[in-house]
Design an enzyme around this catalytic site. Sequence first.
Site, PDB file in Angstrom:
ATOM      1  N   CYS A 115       0.325  -1.759   0.358  1.00 33.75           N
ATOM      2  CA  CYS A 115       0.013   0.126   0.868  1.00 33.75           C
ATOM      3  C   CYS A 115       1.024   1.219   0.397  1.00 33.75           C
ATOM      4  O   CYS A 115      -0.050   2.394  -0.304  1.00 33.75           O
ATOM      5  CB  CYS A 115      -0.454   0.048   1.018  1.00 33.75           C
ATOM      6  SG  CYS A 115      -1.808  -1.426   1.348  1.00 33.75           S
ATOM      7  N   HIS A 252      -3.428   7.055   2.523  1.00 38.53           N
ATOM      8  CA  HIS A 252      -3.839   6.572   1.317  1.00 38.53           C
ATOM      9  C   HIS A 252      -4.906   5.752   2.041  1.00 38.53           C
ATOM     10  O   HIS A 252      -5.449   5.519   3.532  1.00 38.53           O
ATOM     11  CB  HIS A 252      -2.538   4.790   2.101  1.00 38.53           C
ATOM     12  CG  HIS A 252      -3.347   3.506   1.727  1.00 38.53           C
ATOM     13  ND1 HIS A 252      -3.722   3.032   0.672  1.00 38.53           N
ATOM     14  CD2 HIS A 252      -3.200   2.442   2.829  1.00 38.53           C
ATOM     15  CE1 HIS A 252      -4.038   1.108   0.749  1.00 38.53           C
ATOM     16  NE2 HIS A 252      -3.795   1.887   2.265  1.00 38.53           N
ATOM     17  N   ASN A 282      -9.821  -0.479  -0.315  1.00 41.93           N
ATOM     18  CA  ASN A 282      -8.553   0.557  -0.434  1.00 41.93           C
ATOM     19  C   ASN A 282      -7.553  -0.770  -1.783  1.00 41.93           C
ATOM     20  O   ASN A 282      -7.930  -1.749  -1.382  1.00 41.93           O
ATOM     21  CB  ASN A 282      -8.027  -1.074   0.888  1.00 41.93           C
ATOM     22  CG  ASN A 282      -6.297  -0.425   0.803  1.00 41.93           C
ATOM     23  OD1 ASN A 282      -5.142  -0.474   0.184  1.00 41.93           O
ATOM     24  ND2 ASN A 282      -6.065  -1.242   2.365  1.00 41.93           N
TER      25      ASN A 282
END
Length: 325
Positions: A115, A252, A282
């Site tokens: 990520c 993020h 996500n």
Amino acid sequence: MSVIRSQIVGCGSYLPAHAMSNAELSKRVDTTDEWIVERTGIKNRHIAAEGELTSDMALAAARAALANAQMDAQELDTIILATTTPDNTFPASATTVQAKLGLHHGAAFDIQAVCSGFVYGLTIADTFIKAGQGKNILVIGAETFSRLLDWDDRTTCVLFGDGAGAVVVRAGTGEGSNADRGILTAHIHSDGRYKEKLYVDGGPSSTGTVGHVRMEGREVFRHAVVNIAETITESLEATGLSVADIDWFVPHQANRRILEGTAKRIGLPLEKIIMTVGEHGNTSAASVPLALDQGVRDGRIKKGDMVLMEAMGGGFTWGSVLARW
Ligand code: ACO
């Protein structure tokens, strides 16, 4: 004093057509819209179509970023693709993007920081530009994360989605002050002691399979809020700026509660967060450039604004980039 500055001159993104709602998901796995929204803020996530690859999405986002920068692909000298889900174990999916853009010069490579990949990619681009290694660098975050999910594991499959985002970073100059346009400071970190808190249980050298995402959600949550707040503080300390100087926080997009917890910890008003987690879930390395592109296209992020990007992911990896738009 004249200094080299890495300026973000264009951005673009791409989402697969199919938006999977919590209601659709709850037909596949034992969950509810209420549980997912309350714990994560996620309502929809986009899922790549059969045969749609990470490089396809990366290419679409790259073309949009180049158009936004009003730049011909031939001007690029470097392509950095942050992804955890390459088309093949090798070659790097960045080389597929390079070929499809019609480029036969420069260098194209993938990086893997899950990520945090896009923040790592921007940091590498900034370092390349300052070292004279590149002048026009395409940084892409693209993921078909849905292909790493165990669709019977409700603790993970509800959280993630697919997509891609890209930016063009160009060498420019500044006076060496915080008034300069471009990246003012960038920081990346990792701590492999925590690799088992969030990982994939397969790989070419261990099982010969792709594997599935496994996660200790509460532990990840706890570390995320602390690590993200720390890297924001180091970005502010490196520039002498304060939280009040941040116009837009582009984090993020893991979970609405992580974002709100972080904002509370550093004293940032919630209205300054570009939040896309509700519609995208996500998307790992794609999430920061997807949010960035949304903020630019809807007119919130304007030239001259101070933009703080950050991410945290498996490894653990984390980092932040502070840039004047
Ligand atoms: N639907 C319904 N119930 C569920 C689901 C689901 N999808 N998933 C778990 N549950 C149940 C559990 O089984 C448990 O039931 P039990 O009490 O009967 O045992 C209950 O809900 C609570 O489970 P917890 O795991 O304790 O729930 P928690 O409040 O910690 O929320 C979550 C889980 C949302 C994963 C949270 O821990 C989190 O957001 N962690 C961060 C993870 C993350 O964002 N990872 C992404 C990658 S890292 C990054 O990007 C920063």
